[in-house]
Design a protein around this motif. Sequence first.
Motif, PDB file in Angstrom:
ATOM      1  N   ARG A 165     -19.619 -24.397 -23.815  1.00 46.20           N
ATOM      2  CA  ARG A 165     -19.398 -22.960 -23.269  1.00 46.20           C
ATOM      3  C   ARG A 165     -19.661 -21.970 -24.521  1.00 46.20           C
ATOM      4  O   ARG A 165     -20.055 -20.802 -24.354  1.00 46.20           O
ATOM      5  CB  ARG A 165     -17.904 -22.837 -22.837  1.00 46.20           C
ATOM      6  CG  ARG A 165     -17.764 -23.544 -21.507  1.00 46.20           C
ATOM      7  CD  ARG A 165     -16.298 -23.210 -20.980  1.00 46.20           C
ATOM      8  NE  ARG A 165     -16.281 -23.660 -19.567  1.00 46.20           N
ATOM      9  CZ  ARG A 165     -15.267 -23.355 -18.644  1.00 46.20           C
ATOM     10  NH1 ARG A 165     -14.438 -22.180 -18.994  1.00 46.20           N
ATOM     11  NH2 ARG A 165     -15.154 -23.816 -17.592  1.00 46.20           N
ATOM     12  N   ALA A 166     -19.073 -22.387 -25.585  1.00 46.85           N
ATOM     13  CA  ALA A 166     -19.505 -21.387 -26.876  1.00 46.85           C
ATOM     14  C   ALA A 166     -20.820 -21.582 -27.489  1.00 46.85           C
ATOM     15  O   ALA A 166     -21.543 -20.421 -27.605  1.00 46.85           O
ATOM     16  CB  ALA A 166     -18.526 -21.849 -28.057  1.00 46.85           C
ATOM     17  N   ALA A 167     -21.484 -22.649 -27.207  1.00 45.62           N
ATOM     18  CA  ALA A 167     -23.076 -22.829 -27.473  1.00 45.62           C
ATOM     19  C   ALA A 167     -23.837 -22.153 -26.784  1.00 45.62           C
ATOM     20  O   ALA A 167     -24.737 -21.610 -27.370  1.00 45.62           O
ATOM     21  CB  ALA A 167     -23.245 -24.476 -27.432  1.00 45.62           C
ATOM     22  N   GLN A 168     -23.591 -21.998 -25.416  1.00 46.59           N
ATOM     23  CA  GLN A 168     -24.486 -21.133 -24.486  1.00 46.59           C
ATOM     24  C   GLN A 168     -23.936 -19.873 -24.127  1.00 46.59           C
ATOM     25  O   GLN A 168     -24.790 -19.031 -23.717  1.00 46.59           O
ATOM     26  CB  GLN A 168     -24.709 -22.173 -23.359  1.00 46.59           C
ATOM     27  CG  GLN A 168     -25.235 -23.270 -23.456  1.00 46.59           C
ATOM     28  CD  GLN A 168     -25.482 -24.298 -22.338  1.00 46.59           C
ATOM     29  OE1 GLN A 168     -24.995 -24.058 -21.186  1.00 46.59           O
ATOM     30  NE2 GLN A 168     -25.791 -25.573 -22.616  1.00 46.59           N
ATOM     31  N   GLY A 169     -22.713 -19.995 -24.203  1.00 46.93           N
ATOM     32  CA  GLY A 169     -22.315 -18.365 -23.673  1.00 46.93           C
ATOM     33  C   GLY A 169     -21.817 -17.380 -24.756  1.00 46.93           C
ATOM     34  O   GLY A 169     -21.614 -16.178 -24.412  1.00 46.93           O
ATOM     35  N   ILE A 170     -21.728 -17.801 -26.030  1.00 47.76           N
ATOM     36  CA  ILE A 170     -21.318 -16.707 -27.126  1.00 47.76           C
ATOM     37  C   ILE A 170     -22.694 -16.529 -27.760  1.00 47.76           C
ATOM     38  O   ILE A 170     -23.352 -17.355 -28.505  1.00 47.76           O
ATOM     39  CB  ILE A 170     -20.354 -17.053 -28.015  1.00 47.76           C
ATOM     40  CG1 ILE A 170     -18.860 -17.249 -27.114  1.00 47.76           C
ATOM     41  CG2 ILE A 170     -20.099 -16.273 -28.926  1.00 47.76           C
ATOM     42  CD1 ILE A 170     -17.750 -17.893 -27.839  1.00 47.76           C
ATOM     43  N   HIS A 171     -23.255 -15.270 -27.795  1.00 48.64           N
ATOM     44  CA  HIS A 171     -24.545 -15.071 -28.547  1.00 48.64           C
ATOM     45  C   HIS A 171     -24.260 -14.325 -29.934  1.00 48.64           C
ATOM     46  O   HIS A 171     -23.698 -13.238 -29.871  1.00 48.64           O
ATOM     47  CB  HIS A 171     -25.479 -14.453 -27.673  1.00 48.64           C
ATOM     48  CG  HIS A 171     -25.749 -14.919 -26.505  1.00 48.64           C
ATOM     49  ND1 HIS A 171     -26.756 -16.104 -26.283  1.00 48.64           N
ATOM     50  CD2 HIS A 171     -25.183 -14.709 -25.274  1.00 48.64           C
ATOM     51  CE1 HIS A 171     -26.790 -16.378 -25.122  1.00 48.64           C
ATOM     52  NE2 HIS A 171     -25.992 -15.718 -24.171  1.00 48.64           N
ATOM     53  N   PRO A 172     -24.656 -15.172 -31.045  1.00 50.56           N
ATOM     54  CA  PRO A 172     -24.506 -14.384 -32.329  1.00 50.56           C
ATOM     55  C   PRO A 172     -24.934 -13.168 -32.366  1.00 50.56           C
ATOM     56  O   PRO A 172     -24.624 -12.153 -33.202  1.00 50.56           O
ATOM     57  CB  PRO A 172     -24.933 -15.461 -33.331  1.00 50.56           C
ATOM     58  CG  PRO A 172     -25.065 -16.713 -32.487  1.00 50.56           C
ATOM     59  CD  PRO A 172     -25.109 -16.340 -30.983  1.00 50.56           C
ATOM     60  N   ILE A 221     -25.720 -10.651 -30.268  1.00 55.18           N
ATOM     61  CA  ILE A 221     -25.080  -9.694 -29.847  1.00 55.18           C
ATOM     62  C   ILE A 221     -23.628  -9.022 -30.819  1.00 55.18           C
ATOM     63  O   ILE A 221     -23.256  -8.089 -30.561  1.00 55.18           O
ATOM     64  CB  ILE A 221     -24.498 -10.059 -28.344  1.00 55.18           C
ATOM     65  CG1 ILE A 221     -25.983 -10.139 -27.427  1.00 55.18           C
ATOM     66  CG2 ILE A 221     -23.626  -9.040 -27.737  1.00 55.18           C
ATOM     67  CD1 ILE A 221     -25.368 -10.598 -25.934  1.00 55.18           C
ATOM     68  N   ILE A 222     -23.227 -10.270 -30.881  1.00 49.56           N
ATOM     69  CA  ILE A 222     -21.811 -10.018 -31.967  1.00 49.56           C
ATOM     70  C   ILE A 222     -22.357  -9.122 -33.072  1.00 49.56           C
ATOM     71  O   ILE A 222     -21.824  -8.293 -33.656  1.00 49.56           O
ATOM     72  CB  ILE A 222     -21.221 -11.224 -32.146  1.00 49.56           C
ATOM     73  CG1 ILE A 222     -20.551 -11.893 -30.695  1.00 49.56           C
ATOM     74  CG2 ILE A 222     -19.920 -11.111 -33.172  1.00 49.56           C
ATOM     75  CD1 ILE A 222     -19.984 -13.113 -30.859  1.00 49.56           C
ATOM     76  N   ASP A 223     -23.369  -9.764 -33.650  1.00 49.15           N
ATOM     77  CA  ASP A 223     -23.975  -9.075 -34.871  1.00 49.15           C
ATOM     78  C   ASP A 223     -24.409  -7.768 -34.829  1.00 49.15           C
ATOM     79  O   ASP A 223     -24.260  -6.854 -35.624  1.00 49.15           O
ATOM     80  CB  ASP A 223     -25.061  -9.873 -35.673  1.00 49.15           C
ATOM     81  CG  ASP A 223     -24.652 -11.183 -36.241  1.00 49.15           C
ATOM     82  OD1 ASP A 223     -23.601 -11.251 -36.468  1.00 49.15           O
ATOM     83  OD2 ASP A 223     -25.588 -12.279 -36.149  1.00 49.15           O
ATOM     84  N   SER A 226     -23.862  -6.903 -38.624  1.00 48.71           N
ATOM     85  CA  SER A 226     -24.037  -7.826 -39.621  1.00 48.71           C
ATOM     86  C   SER A 226     -25.005  -8.943 -39.211  1.00 48.71           C
ATOM     87  O   SER A 226     -25.691  -8.744 -37.915  1.00 48.71           O
ATOM     88  CB  SER A 226     -22.784  -8.573 -40.033  1.00 48.71           C
ATOM     89  OG  SER A 226     -22.390  -9.282 -38.758  1.00 48.71           O
ATOM     90  N   ASN A 227     -25.451  -9.661 -39.741  1.00 51.34           N
ATOM     91  CA  ASN A 227     -26.361 -10.705 -39.502  1.00 51.34           C
ATOM     92  C   ASN A 227     -25.890 -12.101 -40.154  1.00 51.34           C
ATOM     93  O   ASN A 227     -26.696 -13.129 -40.611  1.00 51.34           O
ATOM     94  CB  ASN A 227     -27.748 -10.403 -40.090  1.00 51.34           C
ATOM     95  CG  ASN A 227     -28.807 -11.225 -39.211  1.00 51.34           C
ATOM     96  OD1 ASN A 227     -28.717 -11.981 -38.391  1.00 51.34           O
ATOM     97  ND2 ASN A 227     -30.115 -11.525 -40.229  1.00 51.34           N
ATOM     98  N   SER A 228     -24.659 -12.459 -39.953  1.00 50.96           N
ATOM     99  CA  SER A 228     -24.160 -13.713 -40.680  1.00 50.96           C
ATOM    100  C   SER A 228     -23.551 -14.735 -39.621  1.00 50.96           C
ATOM    101  O   SER A 228     -23.177 -15.862 -40.135  1.00 50.96           O
ATOM    102  CB  SER A 228     -23.146 -13.200 -41.719  1.00 50.96           C
ATOM    103  OG  SER A 228     -22.062 -12.497 -41.435  1.00 50.96           O
ATOM    104  N   ILE A 229     -23.125 -14.462 -38.589  1.00 52.59           N
ATOM    105  CA  ILE A 229     -22.586 -15.255 -37.602  1.00 52.59           C
ATOM    106  C   ILE A 229     -23.311 -16.253 -36.990  1.00 52.59           C
ATOM    107  O   ILE A 229     -24.649 -15.968 -36.749  1.00 52.59           O
ATOM    108  CB  ILE A 229     -21.672 -14.581 -36.464  1.00 52.59           C
ATOM    109  CG1 ILE A 229     -20.607 -15.634 -35.954  1.00 52.59           C
ATOM    110  CG2 ILE A 229     -22.594 -13.965 -35.461  1.00 52.59           C
ATOM    111  CD1 ILE A 229     -19.399 -14.699 -35.311  1.00 52.59           C
TER     112      ILE A 229
END
Length: 140
Positions: free
Chosen positions: A51-58, A60-62, A67-70
Amino acid sequence: MKRFLVNTSLFLFVLIASFFVVFSMADGTTDAFYKKLSSQKQTSLIVGSSRAAQGIHPNIIDSVYGSNSIYNYGFTISASPYGKAYYTSILSKLKRKEEKGVFIIAVTPWSLSENKLTHTQIQLRIQKIMTLLAKQILLI
């Protein structure tokens, strides 16, 4: 009988040749998690199951935080149950000198229930992971 032997031989030849072609393409980087495991050490991580691997997009969060670090370090549920092996893998992926980082820990009942854990053991596992990762934690 001769036709049967010719057809069987031809079928086996094509089958064996296709195996050689497929296995010759395996160069050590064909694993689904190769890039995650072989990438450089990171300052901020997303950890958890698929769920984290496919559902949370770094990306978008960045874009929200500028930032560009997650880095998404989530795997499948069988590869990442919260335990000693995953904890060791997370620690090996972190840069030790960095004090600040953003960590998103995706917790589901399935990621904590590999063994029959008590409620207290589950709380202790979550608490240990949270305290050891970083000061800034985003819990989902």
